[in-house]
Design an enzyme around this catalytic site. Sequence first.
Site, PDB file in Angstrom:
ATOM      1  N   HIS A  68       0.850  -1.214   0.000  1.00 11.14           N
ATOM      2  CA  HIS A  68       0.000   0.000   0.000  1.00 11.14           C
ATOM      3  C   HIS A  68       0.875   1.250   0.000  1.00 11.14           C
ATOM      4  O   HIS A  68       1.197   1.829   1.039  1.00 11.14           O
ATOM      5  CB  HIS A  68      -0.931  -0.009   1.214  1.00 11.14           C
ATOM      6  CG  HIS A  68      -2.105   0.906   1.050  1.00 11.14           C
ATOM      7  ND1 HIS A  68      -3.404   0.482   1.130  1.00 11.14           N
ATOM      8  CD2 HIS A  68      -2.178   2.236   0.795  1.00 11.14           C
ATOM      9  CE1 HIS A  68      -4.227   1.499   0.934  1.00 11.14           C
ATOM     10  NE2 HIS A  68      -3.502   2.578   0.738  1.00 11.14           N
ATOM     11  N   HIS A  70       1.497   5.053  -2.128  1.00 12.04           N
ATOM     12  CA  HIS A  70       1.042   6.057  -3.101  1.00 12.04           C
ATOM     13  C   HIS A  70       2.298   6.732  -3.646  1.00 12.04           C
ATOM     14  O   HIS A  70       2.869   7.612  -2.999  1.00 12.04           O
ATOM     15  CB  HIS A  70       0.133   7.089  -2.426  1.00 12.04           C
ATOM     16  CG  HIS A  70      -1.105   6.489  -1.807  1.00 12.04           C
ATOM     17  ND1 HIS A  70      -2.304   6.405  -2.479  1.00 12.04           N
ATOM     18  CD2 HIS A  70      -1.330   5.945  -0.582  1.00 12.04           C
ATOM     19  CE1 HIS A  70      -3.222   5.836  -1.684  1.00 12.04           C
ATOM     20  NE2 HIS A  70      -2.649   5.549  -0.530  1.00 12.04           N
ATOM     21  N   ARG A  72       2.624   8.685  -6.174  1.00 18.37           N
ATOM     22  CA  ARG A  72       2.392  10.033  -6.730  1.00 18.37           C
ATOM     23  C   ARG A  72       2.999  10.176  -8.133  1.00 18.37           C
ATOM     24  O   ARG A  72       2.787   9.344  -8.958  1.00 18.37           O
ATOM     25  CB  ARG A  72       2.925  11.120  -5.788  1.00 18.37           C
ATOM     26  CG  ARG A  72       2.511  10.968  -4.314  1.00 18.37           C
ATOM     27  CD  ARG A  72       1.032  11.097  -4.071  1.00 18.37           C
ATOM     28  NE  ARG A  72       0.719  11.286  -2.670  1.00 18.37           N
ATOM     29  CZ  ARG A  72      -0.456  10.973  -2.108  1.00 18.37           C
ATOM     30  NH1 ARG A  72      -1.431  10.452  -2.837  1.00 18.37           N
ATOM     31  NH2 ARG A  72      -0.672  11.184  -0.833  1.00 18.37           N
ATOM     32  N   GLU A 153      -6.835   0.730  -3.986  1.00 18.43           N
ATOM     33  CA  GLU A 153      -7.814   0.746  -2.953  1.00 18.43           C
ATOM     34  C   GLU A 153      -9.118   1.345  -3.495  1.00 18.43           C
ATOM     35  O   GLU A 153      -9.135   2.418  -4.092  1.00 18.43           O
ATOM     36  CB  GLU A 153      -7.329   1.502  -1.722  1.00 18.43           C
ATOM     37  CG  GLU A 153      -6.971   2.953  -1.908  1.00 18.43           C
ATOM     38  CD  GLU A 153      -6.563   3.607  -0.585  1.00 18.43           C
ATOM     39  OE1 GLU A 153      -5.584   4.338  -0.607  1.00 18.43           O
ATOM     40  OE2 GLU A 153      -7.197   3.396   0.462  1.00 18.43           O
ATOM     41  N   HIS A 187     -10.827   0.448   1.114  1.00 17.62           N
ATOM     42  CA  HIS A 187     -10.682   1.453   2.179  1.00 17.62           C
ATOM     43  C   HIS A 187     -12.079   1.610   2.773  1.00 17.62           C
ATOM     44  O   HIS A 187     -12.940   2.249   2.175  1.00 17.62           O
ATOM     45  CB  HIS A 187     -10.183   2.759   1.549  1.00 17.62           C
ATOM     46  CG  HIS A 187     -10.078   3.913   2.500  1.00 17.62           C
ATOM     47  ND1 HIS A 187      -8.996   4.758   2.509  1.00 17.62           N
ATOM     48  CD2 HIS A 187     -10.907   4.375   3.455  1.00 17.62           C
ATOM     49  CE1 HIS A 187      -9.167   5.697   3.442  1.00 17.62           C
ATOM     50  NE2 HIS A 187     -10.342   5.487   4.023  1.00 17.62           N
ATOM     51  N   ASP A 295       0.792   2.383   3.830  1.00 15.50           N
ATOM     52  CA  ASP A 295      -0.077   3.460   3.321  1.00 15.50           C
ATOM     53  C   ASP A 295       0.750   4.736   3.150  1.00 15.50           C
ATOM     54  O   ASP A 295       0.320   5.830   3.537  1.00 15.50           O
ATOM     55  CB  ASP A 295      -1.292   3.694   4.221  1.00 15.50           C
ATOM     56  CG  ASP A 295      -2.335   4.590   3.536  1.00 15.50           C
ATOM     57  OD1 ASP A 295      -2.161   4.896   2.340  1.00 15.50           O
ATOM     58  OD2 ASP A 295      -3.304   4.980   4.203  1.00 15.50           O
ATOM     59  N   HIS A 299       2.662  14.020   1.448  1.00 15.65           N
ATOM     60  CA  HIS A 299       2.189  15.363   1.086  1.00 15.65           C
ATOM     61  C   HIS A 299       3.312  16.317   1.465  1.00 15.65           C
ATOM     62  O   HIS A 299       4.127  16.007   2.344  1.00 15.65           O
ATOM     63  CB  HIS A 299       0.918  15.717   1.860  1.00 15.65           C
ATOM     64  CG  HIS A 299      -0.232  14.801   1.558  1.00 15.65           C
ATOM     65  ND1 HIS A 299      -0.943  14.846   0.385  1.00 15.65           N
ATOM     66  CD2 HIS A 299      -0.782  13.794   2.273  1.00 15.65           C
ATOM     67  CE1 HIS A 299      -1.892  13.912   0.395  1.00 15.65           C
ATOM     68  NE2 HIS A 299      -1.809  13.246   1.531  1.00 15.65           N
TER      69      HIS A 299
HETATM   70  O1  DOR Z   1      -4.894   9.466   4.574  1.00 13.06           O
HETATM   71  C1  DOR Z   1      -4.945   8.967   3.456  1.00 13.06           C
HETATM   72  N1  DOR Z   1      -4.235   9.470   2.427  1.00 13.06           N
HETATM   73  N2  DOR Z   1      -5.729   7.924   3.248  1.00 13.06           N
HETATM   74  C2  DOR Z   1      -5.973   7.458   2.005  1.00 13.06           C
HETATM   75  O2  DOR Z   1      -6.714   6.525   1.878  1.00 13.06           O
HETATM   76  C3  DOR Z   1      -5.376   8.098   0.835  1.00 13.06           C
HETATM   77  C4  DOR Z   1      -4.125   8.764   1.207  1.00 13.06           C
HETATM   78  C5  DOR Z   1      -3.539   9.645   0.121  1.00 13.06           C
HETATM   79  O3  DOR Z   1      -3.517   9.212  -1.043  1.00 13.06           O
HETATM   80  O4  DOR Z   1      -3.074  10.749   0.443  1.00 13.06           O
HETATM   81 ZN    ZN Z   2      -6.834   4.296   2.006  1.00 14.89          ZN
END
Ligand code: DOR
Ligand code: ZN
Length: 437
Positions: A68, A70, A72, A153, A187, A295, A299
């Site tokens: 899991h 991301h 980007r 997800e 999710h 996860d 950011h």
């Molecule tokens: O807090 C989260 N950020 N939960 C998610 O399911 C997505 C993730 C994101 O992509 O920033």
């Molecule tokens: Zn999620």
Amino acid sequence: MTIWSGADLICMERRPALVLANVQVPGGRRADIAIRDGRVVHTGAGSAADQVIDCTGLFVLPAAVDIHVHMRGGSQSAKEDWKTGSTSALAGGVTVVVDQPNTIPPLTTSEAFITRVHEAQAHSLCSFAINSGVTPDTPFEAMWKAGAMAFGETFFAPSSYGKALDAPELSRALGRIRGLGGLATIHAEGIAPGEDTNLAAHDSLRSPEGEREAVIAVQACNPVGCRIHFCHMSTAGAIDAAKGTVEVTPHHLLLSREKTGSADSRFKVNPPVRTEAERRALWTRWERIDIIASDHAPHTKAEKALPFPDAPSGVPGVETMVPLLMAEMIDRRITLTDLVQKTATAPAALIGIPPAGFVPGDRADFALYPRSAVTVEPEILHSRCGWTPFEGCRAVFPETVIMGGAVVYRDGEFFRGNPSWFAGRGHVPQSQEPPGT
Ligand code: DOR
Ligand code: ZN
């Protein structure tokens, strides 16, 4: 008369490219691990090799698969991209990541999927798989044939860059995924209306009870019996209700509202960081947790400095996942066996890729850890986002990481290896794919 085993004969054909010497293998015995062509060829007494790494005094673990992440990229490259995200993964002992499809735009066409694979092939230093987005318009069969590893997800509650499906939409999606023999990753959260002004409000609007009810509602949408994996579950109650595989993150295991202050947007994440009592309750379900995943949702610092209601949800974590668990292991709160099972063996089995390990034929992905912990500081990490919610925590980072039988990270330096794209079972090679995928 000498009786050679099959592995000995393989070993004698050509010398191994790499031998990990003096490894303490599960069960306690010391052995040398001979590696060639990306696989373990022999575990036992040593042999000559092009390169030998002495592992005396180190913990040698099968490298982790973080299902899991991301990554980007594109318009979100200020947060992370494949290069920075994959260096962060390798420096944390993760050699395979599963990229989540809530990109901008969401990954819901086979053309966008193939472009994403090409982007990863061009820039990723670690191996990877990519999931398909799930929206009412997703062309499920085309995504499956393009090589999606899993579906989701799937948002059963809105989150950063994720639009929620309602129950009828989710039922239809699960029917289609079931028809393909695929895996739906979900999710699951329930959201109450209200002002999202601080971490306590965030926790009560996306409440533990709401998470449990969402799990029950998701299962009610699945009379067809699609395989379901529940992403990042944050409460014992929701885990008790879950009939699929259960994933939990280090931030839900290690952080609580009491530890993080009241309105620090950096800790805003979905599902929320819970109370200390909920965090402790989560640990009581340790045996039921199938997989630990990060996860990793980077950011920028500027975004996370916004007032609480405006800040995006999500925390980075691919690089700290195993190191934080290694510190837990050194402090004897978890076993090494459980750590490997939940970060390497189980995730590889769930997505159906060859296991990394010590048996001939295993994928030769390993991470070598020292025996002492350090303090996590943002400066020692590699994600472009430049911050971590685990600042000040104890962690054990790998000295050396091996992927596909080659050293790809050593003492802070990265070396280009041969990352693999792990396509899903439905993959039908496309004419526009470059050779070797
Ligand atoms: O807090 C989260 N950020 N939960 C998610 O399911 C997505 C993730 C994101 O992509 O920033
Ligand atoms: Zn999620």
